[in-house]
Design an enzyme around this catalytic site. Structure first.
Site, mmCIF file in Angstrom:
data_model
loop_
_atom_site.group_PDB
_atom_site.id
_atom_site.type_symbol
_atom_site.label_atom_id
_atom_site.label_comp_id
_atom_site.label_asym_id
_atom_site.label_seq_id
_atom_site.Cartn_x
_atom_site.Cartn_y
_atom_site.Cartn_z
ATOM 1 C CB VAL A 63 29.351 -3.225 -16.223
ATOM 2 C CG1 VAL A 63 28.756 -3.849 -17.470
ATOM 3 C CG2 VAL A 63 29.222 -4.137 -15.005
ATOM 4 C CB SER A 141 17.773 -9.709 -6.669
ATOM 5 O OG SER A 141 17.592 -10.921 -5.959
ATOM 6 C CE1 TYR A 154 23.075 -10.661 -6.510
ATOM 7 C CE2 TYR A 154 21.084 -11.082 -5.224
ATOM 8 C CZ TYR A 154 21.735 -11.029 -6.440
ATOM 9 O OH TYR A 154 21.045 -11.333 -7.598
ATOM 10 C CE LYS A 158 21.413 -7.933 -8.512
ATOM 11 N NZ LYS A 158 21.515 -7.634 -9.944
ATOM 12 C CB ILE A 187 16.089 -17.361 -12.611
ATOM 13 C CG1 ILE A 187 15.159 -16.220 -12.143
ATOM 14 C CG2 ILE A 187 15.963 -17.602 -14.117
ATOM 15 C CD1 ILE A 187 13.692 -16.391 -12.400
HETATM 16 P P1 NDP Z 1 24.987 -15.614 -14.289
HETATM 17 O O1 NDP Z 1 25.973 -15.768 -13.182
HETATM 18 O O2 NDP Z 1 24.533 -16.818 -15.040
HETATM 19 O O3 NDP Z 1 25.529 -14.534 -15.339
HETATM 20 C C1 NDP Z 1 26.042 -13.325 -14.881
HETATM 21 C C2 NDP Z 1 26.435 -12.499 -16.075
HETATM 22 O O4 NDP Z 1 26.996 -11.257 -15.601
HETATM 23 C C3 NDP Z 1 27.526 -13.169 -16.915
HETATM 24 O O5 NDP Z 1 27.243 -12.932 -18.262
HETATM 25 C C4 NDP Z 1 28.786 -12.430 -16.506
HETATM 26 O O6 NDP Z 1 29.751 -12.346 -17.540
HETATM 27 C C5 NDP Z 1 28.236 -11.041 -16.257
HETATM 28 N N1 NDP Z 1 29.135 -10.228 -15.477
HETATM 29 C C6 NDP Z 1 29.606 -10.452 -14.221
HETATM 30 N N2 NDP Z 1 30.444 -9.483 -13.849
HETATM 31 C C7 NDP Z 1 30.505 -8.613 -14.897
HETATM 32 C C8 NDP Z 1 31.201 -7.398 -15.136
HETATM 33 N N3 NDP Z 1 32.030 -6.874 -14.227
HETATM 34 N N4 NDP Z 1 31.033 -6.785 -16.336
HETATM 35 C C9 NDP Z 1 30.223 -7.314 -17.278
HETATM 36 N N5 NDP Z 1 29.527 -8.447 -17.110
HETATM 37 C C10 NDP Z 1 29.673 -9.091 -15.930
HETATM 38 O O7 NDP Z 1 23.766 -14.817 -13.641
HETATM 39 P P2 NDP Z 1 22.201 -14.866 -13.950
HETATM 40 O O8 NDP Z 1 21.951 -14.987 -15.401
HETATM 41 O O9 NDP Z 1 21.587 -15.815 -13.019
HETATM 42 O O10 NDP Z 1 21.800 -13.400 -13.424
HETATM 43 C C11 NDP Z 1 21.602 -12.295 -14.279
HETATM 44 C C12 NDP Z 1 21.139 -11.117 -13.423
HETATM 45 O O11 NDP Z 1 19.931 -11.466 -12.737
HETATM 46 C C13 NDP Z 1 22.139 -10.717 -12.342
HETATM 47 O O12 NDP Z 1 22.129 -9.307 -12.185
HETATM 48 C C14 NDP Z 1 21.582 -11.382 -11.095
HETATM 49 O O13 NDP Z 1 21.987 -10.715 -9.929
HETATM 50 C C15 NDP Z 1 20.083 -11.253 -11.351
HETATM 51 N N6 NDP Z 1 19.273 -12.230 -10.627
HETATM 52 C C16 NDP Z 1 19.430 -13.583 -10.824
HETATM 53 C C17 NDP Z 1 18.630 -14.490 -10.133
HETATM 54 C C18 NDP Z 1 18.732 -15.974 -10.312
HETATM 55 O O14 NDP Z 1 18.029 -16.707 -9.603
HETATM 56 N N7 NDP Z 1 19.554 -16.491 -11.206
HETATM 57 C C19 NDP Z 1 17.625 -14.012 -9.168
HETATM 58 C C20 NDP Z 1 17.545 -12.588 -9.049
HETATM 59 C C21 NDP Z 1 18.340 -11.744 -9.756
HETATM 60 P P3 NDP Z 1 30.991 -13.387 -17.626
HETATM 61 O O15 NDP Z 1 30.391 -14.750 -17.781
HETATM 62 O O16 NDP Z 1 31.719 -12.879 -18.818
HETATM 63 O O17 NDP Z 1 31.721 -13.215 -16.323
#
Ligand code: NDP
Length: 259
Positions: A63, A141, A154, A158, A187
């Site tokens: 992205v 977040s 971070y 956000k 989460i």
């Molecule tokens: P994960 O680390 O499990 O997943 C992150 C996702 O983002 C992966 O699918 C990864 O793809 C993708 N990603 C990372 N860099 C890129 C990029 N340059 N281009 C496209 N895709 C990318 O994270 P979560 O599911 O936990 O988090 C999802 C969202 O929620 C994030 O924005 C996070 O900041 C936010 N969030 C999460 C919290 C939590 O407690 N988990 C709390 C608050 C917010 P790939 O695997 O292919 O690298």
């Protein structure tokens, strides 16, 4: 979910970071409710994730790369005709003491979390304006509401998402496009595992899972969130029930942050 709720039949949703964690739960929810789903993430694994859903395609897309983002929406349109909903979920985190935080960590975090979300919103809006409307939902977040220790980059990235959401919401309010953000709390995903390991080491002598367990004690509902808790809010914001909601940031965190 059966046919009980098919709010998104004939709608197409793009979910970035859709191959795992919260993104995959979001994709699953939209799929359960009848949507065509376009999953995008960096790793090839996204193609496999897409195979687990009906009416879904996977697109490898970083992205932070504008051309790749344009190609993502082109592919979505080619496969399903139009993009009705775009969920900017891709995100990264690192944890470092202020003196140790590198410029490249700062830049990479901003590039994925803030610029990446913007590029997707920009491309989605360009197309939604032509199609008569749409729904954008950005992942912020709880750390943007109330900074956590060792993650200033971070939190800034956000917080930027929240400001961008408000500005875009005003610009497209007359185009039948709503733009909202959400703040998940704690989460359970891979990100949780990373946070537990790294913060746990930095903040004390915590064994596996112990730090997160202690943080979850501070959640009024006394449980961690799951991807489906986040997906439910996003589905609501994408639905007709949320037609009059725009420019908002909503927490989904079991009451962890109440502002
Ligand atoms: P994960 O680390 O499990 O997943 C992150 C996702 O983002 C992966 O699918 C990864 O793809 C993708 N990603 C990372 N860099 C890129 C990029 N340059 N281009 C496209 N895709 C990318 O994270 P979560 O599911 O936990 O988090 C999802 C969202 O929620 C994030 O924005 C996070 O900041 C936010 N969030 C999460 C919290 C939590 O407690 N988990 C709390 C608050 C917010 P790939 O695997 O292919 O690298």
């Amino acid at each position: 979910m059966g046919n009980a709720m098919q709010r998104f039949e004939n709608k197409t949703v793009v979910v970035t970071g859709g191959n795992k964690g919260i993104g995959l739960a979001i994709a699953q929810r939209f799929s359960d409710e009848g949507a065509n789903v376009v999953l995008a993430s960096v790793e090839e694994q996204v193609m496999e994730a897409a195979k687990s859903l009906p009416r879904a395609i996977g697109v490898v897309c970083d992205v932070t790369d504008k051309a790749a983002v344009v190609a993502l929406y082109d592919k979505a349109q080619a496969a399903f005709g139009a993009v009705d909903i775009s969920v900017q979920n891709a995100g990264i985190i690192t944890i470092a003491k202020v003196e140790d935080l590198t410029e490249s960590e700062w830049d990479a975090t901003m590039a994925v979390n803030t610029k990446g979300a913007f590029l997707c919103c920009q491309e989605a809006i360009r197309r939604m304006r032509r199609n008569g409307g749409g729904r954008l939902i950005n992942l912020a977040s709880g750390q943007a509401r109330d900074g956590f220790i060792y993650t200033p980059h971070y939190a800034a990235s956000k917080f930027g998402v929240m400001g961008m959401t408000q500005s875009l919401a005003k610009e497209v309010a007359l185009d039948n496009i709503t733009v909202n953000a959400i703040c998940p709390g704690i989460i359970k995903t891979d990100m949780w595992d990373y946070n537990d390991r790294v913060w746990g080491k930095m903040l004390g002598d915590y064994g596996p899972g112990e730090l997160m367990t202690s943080w979850v004690e501070g959640v009024p509902m006394k449980r961690a969130g799951e991807g489906k808790d986040v997906a439910g809010l996003i589905a609501f914001l994408a639905s007709a029930d949320a037609d009059y909601i725009t420019g908002q940031t909503i927490n989904v965190d079991g009451g962890l942050i109440m502002s």
